[in-house]
Design a protein around this motif. Structure first.
Motif, PDB file in Angstrom:
ATOM      1  N   SER A  20       0.478  -1.381  -0.134  1.00 55.32           N
ATOM      2  CA  SER A  20       0.456  -0.192   0.101  1.00 55.32           C
ATOM      3  C   SER A  20       0.785   0.829  -0.046  1.00 55.32           C
ATOM      4  O   SER A  20      -0.028   2.204   0.312  1.00 55.32           O
ATOM      5  CB  SER A  20      -0.832   0.326   0.824  1.00 55.32           C
ATOM      6  OG  SER A  20      -0.268  -0.471   2.758  1.00 55.32           O
ATOM      7  N   GLY A  47       0.318  -3.568   3.865  1.00 56.78           N
ATOM      8  CA  GLY A  47       1.373  -2.031   4.870  1.00 56.78           C
ATOM      9  C   GLY A  47       1.440  -2.566   5.632  1.00 56.78           C
ATOM     10  O   GLY A  47       2.777  -2.521   6.338  1.00 56.78           O
ATOM     11  N   THR A  48       0.730  -1.883   6.779  1.00 52.56           N
ATOM     12  CA  THR A  48       0.982  -1.487   8.493  1.00 52.56           C
ATOM     13  C   THR A  48       0.544  -3.082   8.907  1.00 52.56           C
ATOM     14  O   THR A  48      -0.632  -3.674   8.684  1.00 52.56           O
ATOM     15  CB  THR A  48       0.783  -0.628   8.846  1.00 52.56           C
ATOM     16  OG1 THR A  48       1.155   1.026   7.718  1.00 52.56           O
ATOM     17  CG2 THR A  48       0.846  -0.314   9.973  1.00 52.56           C
ATOM     18  N   ILE A  51      -3.553  -3.867  10.357  1.00 61.39           N
ATOM     19  CA  ILE A  51      -4.250  -2.690   9.646  1.00 61.39           C
ATOM     20  C   ILE A  51      -4.760  -3.273   7.932  1.00 61.39           C
ATOM     21  O   ILE A  51      -3.390  -3.948   7.259  1.00 61.39           O
ATOM     22  CB  ILE A  51      -3.603  -1.140   8.963  1.00 61.39           C
ATOM     23  CG1 ILE A  51      -2.954  -0.658  10.290  1.00 61.39           C
ATOM     24  CG2 ILE A  51      -4.484  -0.279   7.965  1.00 61.39           C
ATOM     25  CD1 ILE A  51      -4.244   0.086  11.205  1.00 61.39           C
ATOM     26  N   SER A  54      -8.850  -0.309   5.266  1.00 56.00           N
ATOM     27  CA  SER A  54      -8.966   1.113   6.083  1.00 56.00           C
ATOM     28  C   SER A  54      -9.947   1.071   6.574  1.00 56.00           C
ATOM     29  O   SER A  54      -9.593   2.134   7.929  1.00 56.00           O
ATOM     30  CB  SER A  54      -9.408   1.614   4.673  1.00 56.00           C
ATOM     31  OG  SER A  54     -11.496   1.724   4.313  1.00 56.00           O
ATOM     32  N   ASP A  57      -7.489   1.754   9.778  1.00 54.23           N
ATOM     33  CA  ASP A  57      -6.916   3.283   9.797  1.00 54.23           C
ATOM     34  C   ASP A  57      -7.633   3.539  11.171  1.00 54.23           C
ATOM     35  O   ASP A  57      -8.666   4.079  11.065  1.00 54.23           O
ATOM     36  CB  ASP A  57      -7.068   3.344   8.607  1.00 54.23           C
ATOM     37  CG  ASP A  57      -5.507   4.818   8.812  1.00 54.23           C
ATOM     38  OD1 ASP A  57      -4.363   4.252   9.914  1.00 54.23           O
ATOM     39  OD2 ASP A  57      -5.339   5.185   7.878  1.00 54.23           O
ATOM     40  N   LYS A  67      -2.380   5.217  11.973  1.00 55.10           N
ATOM     41  CA  LYS A  67      -1.844   3.920  12.245  1.00 55.10           C
ATOM     42  C   LYS A  67      -1.349   3.703  10.763  1.00 55.10           C
ATOM     43  O   LYS A  67      -0.367   2.964  10.701  1.00 55.10           O
ATOM     44  CB  LYS A  67      -3.203   2.991  12.798  1.00 55.10           C
ATOM     45  CG  LYS A  67      -3.552   4.215  14.129  1.00 55.10           C
ATOM     46  CD  LYS A  67      -4.951   2.517  14.727  1.00 55.10           C
ATOM     47  CE  LYS A  67      -5.266   2.889  16.061  1.00 55.10           C
ATOM     48  NZ  LYS A  67      -5.777   2.243  16.396  1.00 55.10           N
ATOM     49  N   SER A  68      -2.071   3.633  10.028  1.00 51.96           N
ATOM     50  CA  SER A  68      -1.360   3.110   8.501  1.00 51.96           C
ATOM     51  C   SER A  68      -0.419   3.840   8.079  1.00 51.96           C
ATOM     52  O   SER A  68      -0.298   5.603   8.433  1.00 51.96           O
ATOM     53  CB  SER A  68      -2.335   3.202   7.540  1.00 51.96           C
ATOM     54  OG  SER A  68      -1.818   3.188   6.328  1.00 51.96           O
ATOM     55  N   THR A  70       1.589   4.247   5.531  1.00 49.13           N
ATOM     56  CA  THR A  70       1.660   4.100   4.198  1.00 49.13           C
ATOM     57  C   THR A  70       0.424   4.823   3.767  1.00 49.13           C
ATOM     58  O   THR A  70      -0.111   5.022   4.041  1.00 49.13           O
ATOM     59  CB  THR A  70       2.347   2.197   3.619  1.00 49.13           C
ATOM     60  OG1 THR A  70       0.277   1.781   3.876  1.00 49.13           O
ATOM     61  CG2 THR A  70       2.729   1.081   3.488  1.00 49.13           C
ATOM     62  N   LEU A  73      -3.441   3.231   1.126  1.00 47.06           N
ATOM     63  CA  LEU A  73      -4.442   2.346   1.522  1.00 47.06           C
ATOM     64  C   LEU A  73      -5.879   2.158   1.027  1.00 47.06           C
ATOM     65  O   LEU A  73      -6.143   1.446   0.375  1.00 47.06           O
ATOM     66  CB  LEU A  73      -4.237   1.950   3.395  1.00 47.06           C
ATOM     67  CG  LEU A  73      -5.353   1.157   3.976  1.00 47.06           C
ATOM     68  CD1 LEU A  73      -5.286   0.004   3.270  1.00 47.06           C
ATOM     69  CD2 LEU A  73      -5.464   1.310   5.655  1.00 47.06           C
TER      70      LEU A  73
END
Length: 175
Positions: A20, A47-48, A51, A54, A57, A67-68, A70, A73
């Protein structure tokens, strides 16, 4: 060591994992590549850690942090790419596309082929790696957490003759 060709993946059930940290343009390209070159392989984003979508996040502070970790996302989900929780049953090979920021989930029991920028510890486990451009080395579009598309231009030139994802996939497809 020989080059990996898309033919090496034909006849295998493949999955494509998209970081992401990639752009909207690269996400669409991954979907087209999976459909045309990998027999409609499943495309998922990562990504994270923690997460998966979405809705996971949220604000991480009172100012700007999320929180994400990248940038895209929300954009990849807008393209219809679902979050990674596990590989689809029967997956025999994985193609991973990343720009360096997304944290790759642990993938075991299948050969993994990477295109992009990866942490050394991840790349060392791959069957093959084709280099790519980091986020700051390319132009593109991301969709922020509010759903707003944001276009950006590269900040630095890629090293030497490093190719864009579209150029790498085109060459790989025609090899």
């Amino acid at each position: 060591q020989r080059l990996v060709r898309t033919e090496d993946l034909k006849g295998r059930k493949a999955a494509v994992l998209v970081g992401s940290d990639l752009t909207q343009e690269e996400g669409r390209l991954a979907q087209e590549f999976a459909q045309k070159m990998l027999g409609g392989a499943t495309v998922l984003h990562f990504g994270t850690p923690g997460i998966e979508k979405s809705s996971d996040d949220a604000a991480a502070d009172a100012l700007l942090k999320r929180k994400s970790k990248t940038a895209n996302l929300h954009g990849l989900e807008k393209l219809g790419i679902q979050g990674y929780s596990s590989l689809p049953a029967g997956t025999q090979a994985v193609v991973v596309l990343g720009s360096g920021r997304a944290t790759l989930p642990r993938l075991e029991g299948v050969p993994v082929y990477g295109i992009g920028v990866f942490r050394r510890k991840d790349a060392e486990r791959f069957a093959a790696v084709l280099p790519g451009q980091a986020f700051a080395e390319k132009d593109g579009t991301v969709v922020n957490f509010e759903g707003v598309e944001q276009k950006f231009r590269r900040a630095v030139a890629p090293p030497r003759e490093c190719k864009s994802l579209s150029e790498t996939m085109m060459m790989w497809s025609n090899y």
